[in-house]
Write a protein that holds these residues in place. Structure first.
Motif, PDB file in Angstrom:
ATOM      1  N   ASP A  25      -1.036 -11.491 -15.380  1.00  0.00           N
ATOM      2  CA  ASP A  25      -2.402 -11.864 -14.408  1.00  0.00           C
ATOM      3  C   ASP A  25      -2.534 -10.975 -13.349  1.00  0.00           C
ATOM      4  O   ASP A  25      -3.848 -10.699 -13.177  1.00  0.00           O
ATOM      5  CB  ASP A  25      -1.845 -13.265 -13.665  1.00  0.00           C
ATOM      6  N   ALA A  26      -1.655 -10.225 -13.072  1.00  0.00           N
ATOM      7  CA  ALA A  26      -1.875  -9.164 -11.915  1.00  0.00           C
ATOM      8  C   ALA A  26      -2.709  -7.832 -12.660  1.00  0.00           C
ATOM      9  O   ALA A  26      -3.634  -7.493 -11.761  1.00  0.00           O
ATOM     10  CB  ALA A  26      -0.443  -8.594 -11.411  1.00  0.00           C
ATOM     11  N   ALA A  39      -7.795  -4.975 -12.673  1.00  0.00           N
ATOM     12  CA  ALA A  39      -8.828  -4.435 -13.770  1.00  0.00           C
ATOM     13  C   ALA A  39     -10.132  -5.115 -13.239  1.00  0.00           C
ATOM     14  O   ALA A  39     -11.175  -4.522 -13.331  1.00  0.00           O
ATOM     15  CB  ALA A  39      -8.423  -4.674 -15.221  1.00  0.00           C
ATOM     16  N   ARG A  40     -10.203  -6.173 -13.113  1.00  0.00           N
ATOM     17  CA  ARG A  40     -11.555  -6.983 -12.873  1.00  0.00           C
ATOM     18  C   ARG A  40     -11.972  -6.410 -11.526  1.00  0.00           C
ATOM     19  O   ARG A  40     -13.210  -6.390 -11.360  1.00  0.00           O
ATOM     20  CB  ARG A  40     -11.377  -8.565 -12.845  1.00  0.00           C
ATOM     21  N   ALA A  41     -11.086  -6.213 -10.377  1.00  0.00           N
ATOM     22  CA  ALA A  41     -11.523  -6.099  -9.283  1.00  0.00           C
ATOM     23  C   ALA A  41     -11.909  -4.523  -9.235  1.00  0.00           C
ATOM     24  O   ALA A  41     -12.930  -4.241  -8.625  1.00  0.00           O
ATOM     25  CB  ALA A  41     -10.396  -6.099  -8.303  1.00  0.00           C
ATOM     26  N   VAL A  74      -3.851   1.790 -11.006  1.00  0.00           N
ATOM     27  CA  VAL A  74      -5.184   1.426 -11.298  1.00  0.00           C
ATOM     28  C   VAL A  74      -5.892   2.900 -11.792  1.00  0.00           C
ATOM     29  O   VAL A  74      -5.712   3.638 -11.045  1.00  0.00           O
ATOM     30  CB  VAL A  74      -6.093   0.744 -10.602  1.00  0.00           C
ATOM     31  N   SER A  75      -6.347   3.220 -12.934  1.00  0.00           N
ATOM     32  CA  SER A  75      -6.954   4.471 -13.166  1.00  0.00           C
ATOM     33  C   SER A  75      -8.360   4.115 -13.751  1.00  0.00           C
ATOM     34  O   SER A  75      -8.725   3.066 -14.481  1.00  0.00           O
ATOM     35  CB  SER A  75      -6.105   5.204 -14.168  1.00  0.00           C
ATOM     36  N   ALA A  76      -9.250   5.235 -13.647  1.00  0.00           N
ATOM     37  CA  ALA A  76     -10.591   5.058 -14.392  1.00  0.00           C
ATOM     38  C   ALA A  76     -10.816   6.004 -15.242  1.00  0.00           C
ATOM     39  O   ALA A  76     -10.285   7.295 -15.152  1.00  0.00           O
ATOM     40  CB  ALA A  76     -11.498   4.970 -13.271  1.00  0.00           C
ATOM     41  N   ALA A  77     -11.442   5.999 -16.661  1.00  0.00           N
ATOM     42  CA  ALA A  77     -11.686   6.701 -17.441  1.00  0.00           C
ATOM     43  C   ALA A  77     -13.080   6.434 -18.096  1.00  0.00           C
ATOM     44  O   ALA A  77     -13.113   5.658 -18.848  1.00  0.00           O
ATOM     45  CB  ALA A  77     -10.739   6.839 -18.691  1.00  0.00           C
ATOM     46  N   VAL A  92     -11.986   0.914 -16.666  1.00  0.00           N
ATOM     47  CA  VAL A  92     -10.874   0.868 -16.064  1.00  0.00           C
ATOM     48  C   VAL A  92      -9.716   0.314 -16.444  1.00  0.00           C
ATOM     49  O   VAL A  92      -9.812  -0.592 -17.227  1.00  0.00           O
ATOM     50  CB  VAL A  92     -11.229   0.165 -14.558  1.00  0.00           C
ATOM     51  N   ARG A  93      -8.371   0.858 -16.078  1.00  0.00           N
ATOM     52  CA  ARG A  93      -7.267   0.272 -16.658  1.00  0.00           C
ATOM     53  C   ARG A  93      -6.246   0.099 -15.627  1.00  0.00           C
ATOM     54  O   ARG A  93      -6.189   0.775 -14.671  1.00  0.00           O
ATOM     55  CB  ARG A  93      -6.615   1.349 -17.491  1.00  0.00           C
ATOM     56  N   ALA A  94      -5.702  -1.130 -15.600  1.00  0.00           N
ATOM     57  CA  ALA A  94      -4.554  -1.630 -14.719  1.00  0.00           C
ATOM     58  C   ALA A  94      -3.328  -1.895 -15.402  1.00  0.00           C
ATOM     59  O   ALA A  94      -3.319  -2.352 -16.460  1.00  0.00           O
ATOM     60  CB  ALA A  94      -4.895  -2.732 -13.990  1.00  0.00           C
ATOM     61  N   GLU A  95      -2.165  -1.076 -14.988  1.00  0.00           N
ATOM     62  CA  GLU A  95      -0.891  -1.443 -15.417  1.00  0.00           C
ATOM     63  C   GLU A  95       0.083  -1.826 -14.369  1.00  0.00           C
ATOM     64  O   GLU A  95       0.145  -1.375 -13.270  1.00  0.00           O
ATOM     65  CB  GLU A  95      -0.508   0.035 -15.874  1.00  0.00           C
ATOM     66  N   VAL A  96       0.815  -2.864 -14.802  1.00  0.00           N
ATOM     67  CA  VAL A  96       1.779  -3.606 -13.828  1.00  0.00           C
ATOM     68  C   VAL A  96       3.012  -3.544 -14.469  1.00  0.00           C
ATOM     69  O   VAL A  96       3.096  -3.922 -15.633  1.00  0.00           O
ATOM     70  CB  VAL A  96       1.226  -5.113 -13.655  1.00  0.00           C
TER      71      VAL A  96
END
Length: 129
Positions: free
Chosen positions: A54-55, A60-62, A86-89, A93-97
């Motif tokens: 969920d996080a 990623a959506r934000a 959070v990273s962008a390419a 965008v990619r979010a890792e938790v």
């Protein structure tokens, strides 16, 4: 004819099974407690995994909407002590938790993680036209 009282089966005989129920319960009870503790631990690990998913999705959506506080939003939804990146390419965008799901007494700790990828919203820097 004198009336005879019927006795229940086994009455009047020495009971050879006396104490076995107590011994069986003494052996089975710790096993049941251990199984219950392991099931509770599995539920806690599963719950931490769902919170990481969920996080990551929230962050990623934000970030795809261009929100500068995307990592903070992901941190708010993540389990206690989780790391959020959070990273962008390009246009994604990619979010890792990642979080450590602690077991009872700090034993059996297990690392859970999740990754979410989202495409940038149109009009955001880096998005496809």
């Amino acid at each position: 004819m004198p009336s005879e009282r019927r006795q229940p089966p086994g009455a009047g005989r020495p009971d050879g099974d006396a104490g076995y129920t107590t011994a069986e319960a003494a052996v089975a009870l710790p096993a049941l407690v251990l199984v219950s503790a392991m099931l509770l631990w599995a539920v806690l690990v599963g719950s931490a995994q769902v919170r990481c998913v969920d996080a990551a999705r929230e962050a990623a959506r934000a970030a795809a909407r261009g929100d500068p506080a995307a990592a903070a939003l992901g941190q708010a939804a993540a389990p206690q002590g989780a790391s959020v990146s959070v990273s962008a390419a390009g246009d994604r965008v990619r979010a890792e938790v990642s979080a450590l799901s602690g077991g009872p007494g700090g034993l059996l700790s297990f690392r859970v993680s999740a990754t979410a990828v989202a495409e940038r919203e149109p009009g955001e820097p880096g998005a496809r036209p």
